[in-house]
Design an enzyme around this catalytic site. Structure first.
Site, short mmCIF file in Angstrom:
data_model
loop_
_atom_site.label_atom_id
_atom_site.label_comp_id
_atom_site.label_asym_id
_atom_site.label_seq_id
_atom_site.Cartn_x
_atom_site.Cartn_y
_atom_site.Cartn_z
N HIS A 370 43.24 44.79 46.25
CA HIS A 370 43.96 46.00 46.86
C HIS A 370 45.36 45.46 47.54
O HIS A 370 46.08 46.25 48.28
CB HIS A 370 42.97 46.85 47.44
CG HIS A 370 42.70 46.34 48.83
ND1 HIS A 370 41.26 45.83 48.86
CD2 HIS A 370 43.08 46.30 49.87
CE1 HIS A 370 41.14 45.69 50.14
NE2 HIS A 370 42.05 45.75 51.03
N ASP A 406 36.37 42.92 44.63
CA ASP A 406 37.98 43.10 44.89
C ASP A 406 38.42 41.72 45.13
O ASP A 406 38.63 41.69 46.35
CB ASP A 406 37.98 44.31 46.04
CG ASP A 406 39.48 44.68 46.33
OD1 ASP A 406 40.18 44.14 45.79
OD2 ASP A 406 39.63 45.52 47.25
N SER A 479 41.62 42.58 55.26
CA SER A 479 41.19 42.60 53.84
C SER A 479 41.81 41.20 53.00
O SER A 479 42.83 41.10 53.19
CB SER A 479 41.64 43.70 52.86
OG SER A 479 41.07 45.00 53.41
#
Length: 564
Positions: A370, A406, A479
């Site tokens: 992402h 992810d 992240s």
């Protein structure tokens, strides 16, 4: 708390105190209180937070916002101001020499609760009257605060000592915000029972920049201020120096309202005062950040010395009694960490999206899908050290949306010179100390943020780790950042997310999830041998039980129903 913390704990508890302010002859009006630090015992000099003085300022809290004002004399407050300081016993006082564990008398606040509480084996000194010498601030702190928290960002941040939804008047909130970064220097009047106080331990101050980012810190303050000091006086909290912008510091040590003005101490130099708590709680966009805002002590005391010299010849003598600085300043680059594992963290920019990543080979960076979602997309990677280095790369692999993992991989056009490659962990140990390095909370402006915690859970499917859970504070922008073992420096995983309550919208920074590095390691080993990343395609073929785990669902097909 470990042998290394002995000197810091002694310094913190001997220097900690609580300061209360009230109006003379108006007991029903109430009082204001905060934590403080005893700088000198003869004469008694105390540094505390300036926020409790805003109700007493003759010119109102607006006097604190004038750009040219670095300090205000004590007579800036009204004549009805009454100050008291309370602290625990020193080793030199009769109370301090008393046998530890012997119960003392509880203060009226605690006694009124009717709970039969016992104090912490340390009879407190009675509250001593004090006078306000001056209110002072650090101009550099105020400048960095305006840069980081001002302008358009100001509407997102909230610093008052209450949750955003609590009832706080606009005037009260404005006063607290204006006082943020202001502190007060007090002189305590000696009492008849002050024998031995001058023999209390000397306090030393760490120079600005002498404590490295990621270094352990010990915060000492009194939650809820003067309420029930028998229970709350000098409550300790551990964390690390998470980030710094000049004298504006951030720590993940957890503090509560009332600890404003409390001291924050370093393990090295042993027991040295590093900073004072400026704001114990803060929210961004109505979400608790889980970080404490600090003001470095050294520039504050430098400002205090200069102000005392200017105020009055008698005050100038007090300037010489302020504690000295010990240690050598050396700036705050991340590479000062030992071991230097955190230098592998990088900032990843993919168009308007940015996040964190970790270097796993000389031309390979792993991040989250992402953050860099499109294969072949151009990506700019910024190194943590030196800060000026930026390298272009391209997304050569990104997992599919249906994959629970992810993950994206960026191939760089140049080598990552001078960046040590982390050693991937082979095993995980629940409860071990861990650190997250990421570019959340001003990471673009101040470099990577370091937060500490423990590996709270290792979730396995078919005896293989598929998810790591930690208590480190993780924020937007973190992240893709690395999760390290604090002791060994081994790379444990890649930070993927923190936790959001879908029913309330609340985010919990201290409950977060990482992808174990063991999931990636077979493909990375193949890459090191052949230069081929095709092994990463296995991440798209994860089994349904793994998908269930990452959807935070119960893996059992027939989950038992609660009878509650």
């Amino acid at each position: 708390m470990g042998r290394q913390w002995g000197p810091s704990m002694r310094s913190a508890e001997q220097a900690g105190c609580v300061v209360s302010a009230s109006r003379a002859g108006q007991p029903d009006v109430g009082s204001w209180s905060c934590s403080g630090v005893i700088l000198s015992r003869n004469p008694g000099l105390v540094l505390c937070h300036g926020g409790i003085f805003t109700p007493f300022l003759r010119a109102g809290s607006g006097a604190l916002t004038e750009a040219c004002v670095a300090f205000l004399p004590g007579d800036s407050c009204t004549d009805d101001l009454r100050l008291h300081v309370q602290w625990g016993p020193t080793a030199a006082t009769p109370a301090g020499r008393a046998e530890q564990g012997r119960p003392g008398l509880c203060t009226p606040q605690c006694a009124g609760l009717g709970l039969g509480l016992q104090p912490r084996g340390r009879p407190l000194q009675p509250p001593r009257p004090a006078e306000l010498l001056l209110l002072l601030s650090c101009p550099a702190f105020r400048a960095h605060f305006a840069r980081l928290f001002g302008a358009e960002a100001a509407e997102q941040w909230h610093f008052v000592s209450a949750a955003p939804d609590d009832e706080v008047s606009e005037e009260e909130e404005e006063d607290q915000l204006r006082a943020l970064g202001w502190f007060a220097l007090l002189r305590v009047r000696r009492g008849a029972d002050a024998e031995g106080e001058e023999r209390g331990p000397a306090l030393a101050v760490a120079p600005l920049g002498s404590v490295a980012k990621g270094a352990p810190l010990l915060a000492c303050g009194s939650p809820f201020g003067a309420f029930c000091p028998d229970i709350f006086l000098n409550t300790l909290s551990r964390g690390v120096l998470s980030n710094a912008a000049g004298p504006l510091l951030l720590t993940d040590a957890r503090c509560l309202p009332g600890t404003e003005g409390g001291g924050v101490f370093a393990a090295r130099p042993a027991g040295a005062l590093v900073a004072l708590v400026a704001a114990p709680l803060c929210w961004k966009a109505r979400e608790w950040v889980g970080l404490t805002l600090l003001c470095a002590a050294a520039p504050l005391l430098q400002a205090a010395r200069a102000a005392l010299v200017r105020l009055h010849p008698d005050s100038a003598a007090l300037a010489a009694l302020l504690p000295p600085e010990v240690g050598t300043p050396r700036g705050l680059p991340l590479r000062d960490l030992a071991p230097p594992w955190a230098s592998a963290a990088v900032l990843v920019e993919c168009g308007s999206v940015w996040g964190s990543g970790v270097a796993v080979a000389s031309r390979l960076v792993v991040t989250c899908r992402h953050v860099a979602p499109r294969e072949s997309a151009r990506v700019l990677v910024h190194l943590a050290t030196p800060k000026s280095v930026a390298i272009w790369g391209r997304v050569t692999f990104a997992t599919q949306e249906t994959s629970p993992y992810d993950i994206a991989v960026v191939s760089l056009e140049e080598d990552l010179d001078g960046v040590p490659m982390p050693v991937p962990a082979e095993h995980f140990h629940e409860g071990e100390p861990v650190s997250v390095v990421g570019f959340g909370v001003f990471g673009q402006a101040c470099g990577p943020l370091v937060t500490s915690g423990i590996l709270s859970a290792v979730v396995q499917v078919d005896d293989a780790p598929v998810m790591l859970q930690t208590t480190c504070a993780v924020h937007g922008g973190s992240s893709g950042g690395p999760l390290f073992s604090t002791h060994s420096g081994d790379l444990l995983g890649i930070v993927a997310s923190n936790t959001r309550d879908n029913s309330t919208g609340a985010t919990y920074p201290h409950l977060n999830f990482s992808i174990p590095v063991t999931v990636l390691q077979p493909a990375l080993q193949q890459y090191s041998q052949t230069g081929d990343l095709c092994g990463l395609q296995e991440l798209d073929r994860a089994t349904e039980p793994v998908k269930v785990v990452w959807r935070l669902q119960r893996p059992l097909p027939n989950a038992p129903q609660s009878k509650l």
